[in-house]
Design a protein around this motif. Structure first.
Motif, mmCIF file in Angstrom:
data_model
loop_
_atom_site.group_PDB
_atom_site.id
_atom_site.type_symbol
_atom_site.label_atom_id
_atom_site.label_comp_id
_atom_site.label_asym_id
_atom_site.label_seq_id
_atom_site.Cartn_x
_atom_site.Cartn_y
_atom_site.Cartn_z
ATOM 1 N N LEU A 224 27.712 5.910 -13.147
ATOM 2 C CA LEU A 224 28.299 5.610 -14.709
ATOM 3 C C LEU A 224 29.733 5.470 -14.565
ATOM 4 O O LEU A 224 30.341 4.988 -15.378
ATOM 5 N N ALA A 227 30.469 1.957 -13.739
ATOM 6 C CA ALA A 227 29.880 1.073 -15.021
ATOM 7 C C ALA A 227 31.004 1.347 -15.934
ATOM 8 O O ALA A 227 31.117 0.218 -16.816
ATOM 9 N N HIS A 228 31.654 2.270 -16.211
ATOM 10 C CA HIS A 228 32.636 2.467 -17.003
ATOM 11 C C HIS A 228 34.178 2.202 -16.439
ATOM 12 O O HIS A 228 35.024 2.412 -17.090
ATOM 13 N N GLU A 229 34.035 1.452 -15.156
ATOM 14 C CA GLU A 229 35.293 1.323 -14.504
ATOM 15 C C GLU A 229 36.305 2.318 -14.377
ATOM 16 O O GLU A 229 37.563 2.165 -14.523
ATOM 17 N N GLY A 230 35.936 3.422 -14.262
ATOM 18 C CA GLY A 230 36.856 4.566 -13.697
ATOM 19 C C GLY A 230 37.276 4.573 -12.414
ATOM 20 O O GLY A 230 36.586 4.015 -11.523
ATOM 21 N N PHE A 244 41.413 7.225 -15.879
ATOM 22 C CA PHE A 244 41.461 5.927 -16.434
ATOM 23 C C PHE A 244 42.838 5.356 -16.740
ATOM 24 O O PHE A 244 43.606 6.131 -16.984
ATOM 25 N N ARG A 256 37.073 5.119 -23.725
ATOM 26 C CA ARG A 256 36.269 4.705 -22.298
ATOM 27 C C ARG A 256 35.839 5.834 -21.651
ATOM 28 O O ARG A 256 34.621 6.159 -21.117
ATOM 29 N N ARG A 259 33.229 7.949 -23.755
ATOM 30 C CA ARG A 259 31.838 7.191 -23.749
ATOM 31 C C ARG A 259 31.270 7.325 -22.375
ATOM 32 O O ARG A 259 29.985 7.682 -22.180
ATOM 33 N N MET A 260 32.036 7.460 -21.223
ATOM 34 C CA MET A 260 31.527 7.713 -20.010
ATOM 35 C C MET A 260 30.984 9.361 -19.894
ATOM 36 O O MET A 260 29.737 9.534 -19.459
#
Length: 377
Positions: A224, A227-230, A244, A256, A259-260
Motif C-alpha cells: 500500500l 501503491a500510494h507513492e509514499g 509524503f 494521499r 487515503r493510504m
C-alpha cells in the motif's frame, strides 16, 4: 563535391585530352603516366572512377586492374579500359581482369561522357548503400548499448529499491542538479503505524511466529505504501514511518497519506481476523502530522538511510502512540488540508479533543478519521 576521376596513359597527349574534356564537364581529374604511378595515386586518394590505358610499359592496364580488384576496399571502384586494340578480342581478358567497361581509341567524347556518367551513377548508388549500411550498423550498436544501459539501469533501480523507496531510487539514478541525499528542508506529511498488543504477543509467541506475523504485516503495508507513492523511511519491528512530498513533490500529500491509512486499516481487518484465529490479538494505530522537516541521507559511508528529522515526525509518532487499534489520528494541519481537498473527507472527520502529548508543553487539538462515514456500515 564533383566526382574524382583518375586518367592513366603513358602518352602525355592522350592524358591531356581526356583530362581537359572531363575538367570542362565539371569533374576533378588526376593523371598518371604509368601503372605503378596509378596504383600509388589510388593508394593516396581513391578516385571515383579510373580511365585506364591497356598498353603501357611496366604494368599494363590489365595488371593495374587486377591489382585494384585484389584490394577489397576497391572492389566497386569503376574501371574503364581504354585501348587501340580490337575491343572484341580484348574484352574477355579485360573482364577477367575486373574491368567494368571499355572505350576504343580514338575516343569519342559523347561515348566517353555516357560511359562515365553511367558508371559514376552506379558508384554513387553503391556508396549510398554503403553509407546506409554503416548508419544502420551504427544505429544497431547504439540500440544495443541503450538496451544494455537500460538493463543495467533497471538492475541498479532494483537493487536501490531494496533499500530506498522507488521515487528516491529513481531520483538517485537520474542525477541532475539536486542531490536527493543532501540535507534539505521541506514540508511533508508523516505517517506512523504501530501494532497494538504486539509487546504482549512477543512475550508469549515463539520467535518464528513473531517473524511470520511481521512478514505478513510488512508485506501488506509495504504494497500500500508503494501503491500510494509514499517514501518508506524505516521499519522498526512493528513500527513503520512513511512520509509524503519528498523526494518527489506532490500536490496532495495529506489527502494521499490519509487515503493510504484508510486502505491500511481496511487491509488490517483481514490480517487481524486471521491472526485472531491463531490466537493473536493485534490491531494497528495510525498517527498523521504535517509540517516542515530536514530530510536527507543519515548514516555513514558504509550504510546510509534516507530520513526526516523535525517536530513533525515526533508529533506523528505521538499521535500514533495515542491511537487505539483500528484508529487514525491526525493533527490540526492535516485536518485543515483535508477540508481544503473538498468533500471527500468531510464526513470522515470528527474531533478527538485536545491531547497532552509526550514532549509537548501544551495540549494539541487532534482529529479522528473514521474508516466509514456516519450512518454507513
Amino acid at each position: 563535391m564533383s566526382a574524382h576521376i583518375l586518367v592513366v596513359d603513358d602518352v602525355p597527349r592522350n592524358v591531356k585530352l581526356l583530362a581537359d574534356v572531363l575538367t570542362a564537364k565539371g569533374y576533378r581529374t588526376r593523371t598518371a603516366a604509368s601503372g605503378e604511378e596509378a596504383l600509388a595515386a589510388i593508394a593516396a586518394e581513391a578516385p571515383d572512377l579510373v580511365l585506364l590505358d591497356v598498353m603501357m610499359p611496366g604494368l599494363s592496364g590489365y595488371d593495374v586492374c587486377r591489382a585494384i580488384r585484389a584490394d577489397p576496399a576497391l572492389a566497386m571502384l569503376p574501371v574503364v579500359l581504354v585501348t587501340a586494340l580490337d575491343p572484341a578480342k580484348e574484352r574477355i581478358t579485360g573482364l577477367e581482369a575486373g574491368a567494368d567497361d571499355f572505350l576504343g581509341k580514338p575516343i569519342q567524347q559523347a561515348e566517353l561522357m555516357a560511359r562515365v556518367k553511367s558508371l559514376l551513377r552506379i558508384k554513387a548508388l553503391y556508396d549510398e548503400v554503403q553509407r546506409q549500411k554503416q548508419a544502420l550498423q551504427d544505429w544497431n550498436r547504439l540500440l544495443e548499448q541503450r538496451v544494455a544501459d537500460g538493463v543495467q539501469q533497471l538492475e541498479r533501480v532494483g537493487r536501490l529499491k531494496r533499500f530506498f523507496s522507488p521515487q528516491l531510487a529513481e531520483a538517485i539514478l537520474a542525477g541532475g542538479a539536486d542531490d536527493p541525499l543532501r540535507s534539505h528542508r521541506r514540508e511533508i506529511t508523516v505517517v506512523f503505524l504501530d501494532l497494538r498488543g504486539f509487546t504482549a504477543f512477543t512475550e508469549t509467541a515463539d520467535p518464528e511466529e513473531v517473524m511470520a506475523v511481521l512478514a505478513d504485516y510488512h508485506r501488506a503495508m509495504g504494497r500500500l505504501i508503494l501503491a500510494h507513492e509514499g517514501t518508506l523511511e524505516r521499519f522498526t519491528g512493528d513500527g513503520i514511518m512513511v512520509f509524503f512530498n519528498d523526494p518527489v513533490v506532490i500536490p496532495d500529500p495529506a489527502p494521499r497519506a490519509v487515503r493510504m491509512a484508510l486502505a491500511m486499516q481496511q487491509q488490517m481487518q483481514g490480517l487481524s481476523a486471521d491472526w485472531q484465529r491463531r490466537g493473536y490479538q493485534l490491531q494497528m494505530g495510525v498517527g498523521i502530522a504535517q509540517g516542515f522537516a530536514t530530510i536527507g541521507g543519515i548514516g555513514f559511508e558504509g550504510r546510509i538511510d534516507y530520513g526526516a528529522i523535525g517536530n513533525v515526525t515526533n508529533l506523528a509518532a505521538r499521535l500514533c502512540g495515542e491511537a487505539a487499534g483500528g484508529e487514525i489520528l491526525v493533527s490540526q494541519r492535516v485536518h485543515g488540508a483535508l477540508l481544503g481537498a473538498g468533500d471527500e473527507f468531510s464526513a470522515l472527520l470528527e474531533p478527538a479533543g485536545e491531547l497532552l502529548l509526550k514532549g509537548l508543553q501544551r495540549p494539541v487539538p487532534v482529529w479522528r478519521v473514521r474508516a466509514v462515514p456516519p450512518g454507513k456500515t
